[in-house]
Design a protein around this motif. Structure first.
Motif, PDB file in Angstrom:
ATOM      1  N   VAL A 329       0.761  -1.290   0.115  1.00 25.00           N
ATOM      2  CA  VAL A 329      -0.073  -0.105  -0.061  1.00 25.00           C
ATOM      3  C   VAL A 329       1.012   1.404   0.026  1.00 25.00           C
ATOM      4  CG1 VAL A 329      -1.636  -1.417   1.372  1.00 25.00           C
ATOM      5  CG2 VAL A 329      -0.350   0.333   2.575  1.00 25.00           C
ATOM      6  N   ILE A 330       0.293   2.128  -0.408  1.00 24.85           N
ATOM      7  CA  ILE A 330       0.867   3.638  -0.273  1.00 24.85           C
ATOM      8  C   ILE A 330       0.148   4.587   0.770  1.00 24.85           C
ATOM      9  CG2 ILE A 330       1.430   5.916  -1.658  1.00 24.85           C
ATOM     10  CD1 ILE A 330       0.986   4.508  -4.286  1.00 24.85           C
ATOM     11  N   VAL A 331       1.101   4.834   1.751  1.00 24.17           N
ATOM     12  CA  VAL A 331       0.307   5.800   2.634  1.00 24.17           C
ATOM     13  C   VAL A 331      -0.110   7.051   2.433  1.00 24.17           C
ATOM     14  CG1 VAL A 331       0.940   6.617   4.958  1.00 24.17           C
ATOM     15  CG2 VAL A 331       1.779   4.420   4.611  1.00 24.17           C
ATOM     16  N   THR A 332      -1.159   7.445   2.433  1.00 25.49           N
ATOM     17  CA  THR A 332      -1.590   8.949   2.185  1.00 25.49           C
ATOM     18  C   THR A 332      -2.207   9.553   3.259  1.00 25.49           C
ATOM     19  OG1 THR A 332      -4.122   8.403   1.547  1.00 25.49           O
ATOM     20  CG2 THR A 332      -2.414   7.876  -0.072  1.00 25.49           C
ATOM     21  N   ASP A 333      -2.549  10.858   3.135  1.00 24.42           N
ATOM     22  CA  ASP A 333      -3.096  11.613   4.380  1.00 24.42           C
ATOM     23  C   ASP A 333      -4.451  11.135   4.655  1.00 24.42           C
ATOM     24  OD1 ASP A 333      -0.905  12.989   4.441  1.00 24.42           O
ATOM     25  OD2 ASP A 333      -1.774  14.653   3.028  1.00 24.42           O
ATOM     26  N   ASP A 334      -4.996  10.355   3.880  1.00 21.86           N
ATOM     27  CA  ASP A 334      -6.547   9.738   3.988  1.00 21.86           C
ATOM     28  C   ASP A 334      -6.548   8.383   4.328  1.00 21.86           C
ATOM     29  OD1 ASP A 334      -7.428  12.277   3.022  1.00 21.86           O
ATOM     30  OD2 ASP A 334      -7.369  11.563   1.190  1.00 21.86           O
ATOM     31  N   GLY A 335      -5.386   7.637   4.213  1.00 22.23           N
ATOM     32  CA  GLY A 335      -5.508   6.162   4.482  1.00 22.23           C
ATOM     33  C   GLY A 335      -4.404   5.428   3.664  1.00 22.23           C
ATOM     34  N   ALA A 336      -4.908   4.230   3.456  1.00 22.16           N
ATOM     35  CA  ALA A 336      -3.990   3.287   2.547  1.00 22.16           C
ATOM     36  C   ALA A 336      -4.170   3.254   1.142  1.00 22.16           C
ATOM     37  CB  ALA A 336      -3.870   1.913   3.346  1.00 22.16           C
ATOM     38  N   GLU A 337      -3.463   3.435   0.230  1.00 23.52           N
ATOM     39  CA  GLU A 337      -3.980   3.096  -1.234  1.00 23.52           C
ATOM     40  C   GLU A 337      -3.620   1.960  -1.524  1.00 23.52           C
ATOM     41  OE1 GLU A 337      -2.631   5.787  -4.333  1.00 23.52           O
ATOM     42  OE2 GLU A 337      -2.928   4.294  -5.950  1.00 23.52           O
ATOM     43  N   VAL A 338      -4.215   0.581  -1.700  1.00 22.62           N
ATOM     44  CA  VAL A 338      -3.978  -0.636  -1.757  1.00 22.62           C
ATOM     45  C   VAL A 338      -3.595  -0.831  -3.212  1.00 22.62           C
ATOM     46  CG1 VAL A 338      -4.571  -3.154  -1.377  1.00 22.62           C
ATOM     47  CG2 VAL A 338      -5.523  -1.290   0.199  1.00 22.62           C
ATOM     48  N   LEU A 339      -2.534  -1.323  -3.617  1.00 21.61           N
ATOM     49  CA  LEU A 339      -2.024  -1.631  -4.992  1.00 21.61           C
ATOM     50  C   LEU A 339      -2.234  -3.078  -5.313  1.00 21.61           C
ATOM     51  CD1 LEU A 339       1.570   0.449  -4.727  1.00 21.61           C
ATOM     52  CD2 LEU A 339      -0.731   1.237  -5.705  1.00 21.61           C
ATOM     53  N   THR A 340      -2.073  -4.032  -4.209  1.00 19.52           N
ATOM     54  CA  THR A 340      -2.233  -5.151  -4.590  1.00 19.52           C
ATOM     55  C   THR A 340      -3.774  -5.505  -4.737  1.00 19.52           C
ATOM     56  OG1 THR A 340      -1.862  -5.515  -2.219  1.00 19.52           O
ATOM     57  CG2 THR A 340      -0.334  -6.636  -3.629  1.00 19.52           C
ATOM     58  N   SER A 341      -4.149  -6.260  -6.101  1.00 19.66           N
ATOM     59  CA  SER A 341      -5.595  -6.190  -6.280  1.00 19.66           C
ATOM     60  C   SER A 341      -6.181  -7.610  -6.207  1.00 19.66           C
ATOM     61  CB  SER A 341      -5.751  -5.580  -7.575  1.00 19.66           C
ATOM     62  OG  SER A 341      -5.148  -6.597  -8.495  1.00 19.66           O
ATOM     63  N   TYR A 342      -5.449  -8.780  -5.942  1.00 13.36           N
ATOM     64  CA  TYR A 342      -6.052 -10.074  -6.061  1.00 13.36           C
ATOM     65  C   TYR A 342      -6.880 -10.140  -4.788  1.00 13.36           C
ATOM     66  CZ  TYR A 342      -6.386 -14.973  -6.752  1.00 13.36           C
ATOM     67  OH  TYR A 342      -6.778 -16.287  -6.844  1.00 13.36           O
ATOM     68  N   THR A 343      -8.006 -10.895  -4.840  1.00 19.86           N
ATOM     69  CA  THR A 343      -8.952 -11.277  -4.017  1.00 19.86           C
ATOM     70  C   THR A 343      -8.149 -11.739  -2.683  1.00 19.86           C
ATOM     71  OG1 THR A 343     -11.041 -12.393  -3.302  1.00 19.86           O
ATOM     72  CG2 THR A 343      -9.250 -13.372  -4.816  1.00 19.86           C
ATOM     73  N   LYS A 344      -8.722 -11.360  -1.467  1.00 21.02           N
ATOM     74  CA  LYS A 344      -8.310 -11.904  -0.355  1.00 21.02           C
ATOM     75  C   LYS A 344      -9.268 -13.063   0.397  1.00 21.02           C
ATOM     76  CE  LYS A 344      -7.204  -7.444   0.990  1.00 21.02           C
ATOM     77  NZ  LYS A 344      -6.911  -6.511   1.841  1.00 21.02           N
ATOM     78  N   ALA A 345     -10.425 -13.136  -0.549  1.00 22.09           N
ATOM     79  CA  ALA A 345     -11.199 -14.447  -0.235  1.00 22.09           C
ATOM     80  C   ALA A 345     -10.566 -15.659  -0.516  1.00 22.09           C
ATOM     81  CB  ALA A 345     -12.445 -14.378  -0.987  1.00 22.09           C
ATOM     82  N   PRO A 346     -10.911 -16.639   0.224  1.00 25.05           N
ATOM     83  CA  PRO A 346     -10.014 -18.022  -0.035  1.00 25.05           C
ATOM     84  C   PRO A 346     -10.242 -18.444  -1.414  1.00 25.05           C
ATOM     85  CG  PRO A 346     -11.729 -18.293   1.805  1.00 25.05           C
ATOM     86  CD  PRO A 346     -11.726 -16.833   1.402  1.00 25.05           C
ATOM     87  N   VAL A 347      -9.357 -18.716  -2.022  1.00 30.95           N
ATOM     88  CA  VAL A 347      -9.435 -19.323  -3.332  1.00 30.95           C
ATOM     89  C   VAL A 347      -8.770 -20.788  -3.515  1.00 30.95           C
ATOM     90  CG1 VAL A 347      -8.545 -19.095  -6.117  1.00 30.95           C
ATOM     91  CG2 VAL A 347      -9.218 -17.073  -4.609  1.00 30.95           C
ATOM     92  N   SER A 348      -9.616 -21.759  -4.135  1.00 30.32           N
ATOM     93  CA  SER A 348      -9.312 -23.006  -4.030  1.00 30.32           C
ATOM     94  C   SER A 348      -8.441 -23.435  -5.311  1.00 30.32           C
ATOM     95  CB  SER A 348     -10.616 -23.916  -3.932  1.00 30.32           C
ATOM     96  OG  SER A 348     -10.180 -25.202  -3.952  1.00 30.32           O
ATOM     97  N   VAL A 349      -7.487 -24.027  -4.978  1.00 27.42           N
ATOM     98  CA  VAL A 349      -6.534 -24.390  -6.154  1.00 27.42           C
ATOM     99  C   VAL A 349      -6.475 -25.814  -6.011  1.00 27.42           C
ATOM    100  CG1 VAL A 349      -5.072 -22.455  -6.186  1.00 27.42           C
ATOM    101  CG2 VAL A 349      -4.609 -24.191  -4.382  1.00 27.42           C
TER     102      VAL A 349
END
Ligand code: ZN
Ligand code: ZN
Length: 350
Positions: A329-349
């Motif tokens: 993430v990039i730290v900003t005055d308003d919070g975190a700008e998240v760069l990593t976009s892949y889902t954080k839900a459990p993905v089955s492989v």
């Protein structure tokens, strides 16, 4: 302000007339010059770029510095010549110099002033063009996780999965890996810095994949925990706990927040659920994979706009499995700008 000028502005505070920088990444940051054997001698109104004959031609194209050719053994050469090149006291990178290197510099007879993390602190706040580079390298990682998550990993060894990640980094346009890929499955997922090995990924396990790409010198860093088929209730609870702790810590990120306090958000939540916390929440990322600021129990850093940091809590069940989720993430005055976009839900492989 140029990067060299930003360093010059620190001289007075350090009680030094000159700053000697030799850590290769710091030399690169200050001058754009890439070499495994170079130093920059930064005084109030000039900067000398010192390197040996192998790099001298490339050094001549660097703007804003005078080039000085040294012998191959840089520290002893500087020890003999520093008197002619630098006004004392000379600040040096105390956490980057070996004892032998220090003795070689001390032979100059000049007054030497140890300094720590001065260029590293400058590096921790990224310029726009650096943020653009980190967005690009994170784009590589994002594509890698999308493609890996669409694959069957059950039955592969960790080493095979790690090699597939490395291939994907290249296929998606990365120059290189930012660090060796970590794939930890089953009980190995309970070891945060596990080396991917010959273990075969089995059903019902968590599979931690921690990987980053390097592109134009800048690193990315991402961890997701894939699931192989159905998890039992204990591993499932660990997944949900990690995800909740990660989201809560992420929400606490903003400029002015203390790195200790942001770490404590995830740490407290994980401890209260009865798990040991095995590592700090995160670290800065840039030209190197581990930079300032650190987000940890012992950190005294205050987050600043333009910091690029990871938020990566882990929940580990010794002997059974583990879960880690890491965003960049990039730290900003308003919070975190998240760069990593892949889902954080459990993905089955599986
Ligand atoms: Zn990582
Ligand atoms: Zn990391």
């Amino acid at each position: 302000v140029s990067r060299l000028d930003a360093l010059r502005a620190e001289l007075e505070r350090l009680g030094a007339a000159t700053f000697l920088v030799h850590h290769p990444v710091n030399v690169r940051y200050l001058t754009g010059f890439e070499s495994s054997n170079a130093a920059v001698v930064v005084g109030p109104d000039r900067a000398l770029l010192v390197t040996d004959g192998r790099y001298i031609e490339a050094a001549r194209s660097v703007a804003g510095v005078e080039v000085v050719q040294s012998e191959r053994e840089l520290a002893p050469w500087l020890g003999g010549r520093l008197r002619d090149l630098a006004e004392p006291p000379v600040a040096f990178e105390a956490n980057r110099l070996t004892y032998a290197g220090f003795e070689a510099l001390a032979a100059s007879g000049l007054d030497l002033t140890p300094a720590q993390d001065v260029v590293e602190d400058l590096r921790s706040v990224k310029e726009e063009e650096e943020l653009a580079a980190i967005r690009r390298t994170t784009g590589v990682t994002n594509a890698v996780y999308e493609r890996l998550g669409a694959q069957e990993l059950v039955g592969s060894t960790e080493a095979e999965a790690a090699w597939r990640v490395e291939e994907l980094v290249h296929e998606e346009g990365g120059d290189d890996l930012a660090f060796p890929v970590i794939v930890g499955s089953g009980p190995n997922a309970a070891r945060p810095h596990h080396h991917s090995g010959e273990r075969r990924i089995g059903a019902g396990e968590t599979v931690i994949v921690d990987a980053g790409a390097a592109l134009t010198g800048y690193c990315s860093d991402c961890t997701r925990t894939y699931v192989a088929g159905e998890l039992d209730s204990e591993l499932h609870a660990a997944y949900e706990l990690c995800r909740a702790a990660q989201e809560e810590a992420l929400a606490a990120v903003r400029s002015g927040a203390s790195a200790h306090d942001v770490d404590a958000v995830a740490r407290t939540r994980i401890r209260e659920a009865g798990h040991e916390v095995l590592h700090g929440l995160g670290h800065g990322v840039g030209l190197e994979i581990h930079e300032l600021p650190r987000l940890a129990d012992t950190s005294e850093a205050i987050l600043a706009a333009g910091n690029v940091v990871t938020i990566e809590p882990g929940v580990y069940l010794p002997g059974r499995g583990g879960v880690r989720i890491e965003d960049l993430v990039i730290v900003t005055d308003d919070g975190a700008e998240v760069l990593t976009s892949y889902t954080k839900a459990p993905v089955s492989v599986g």
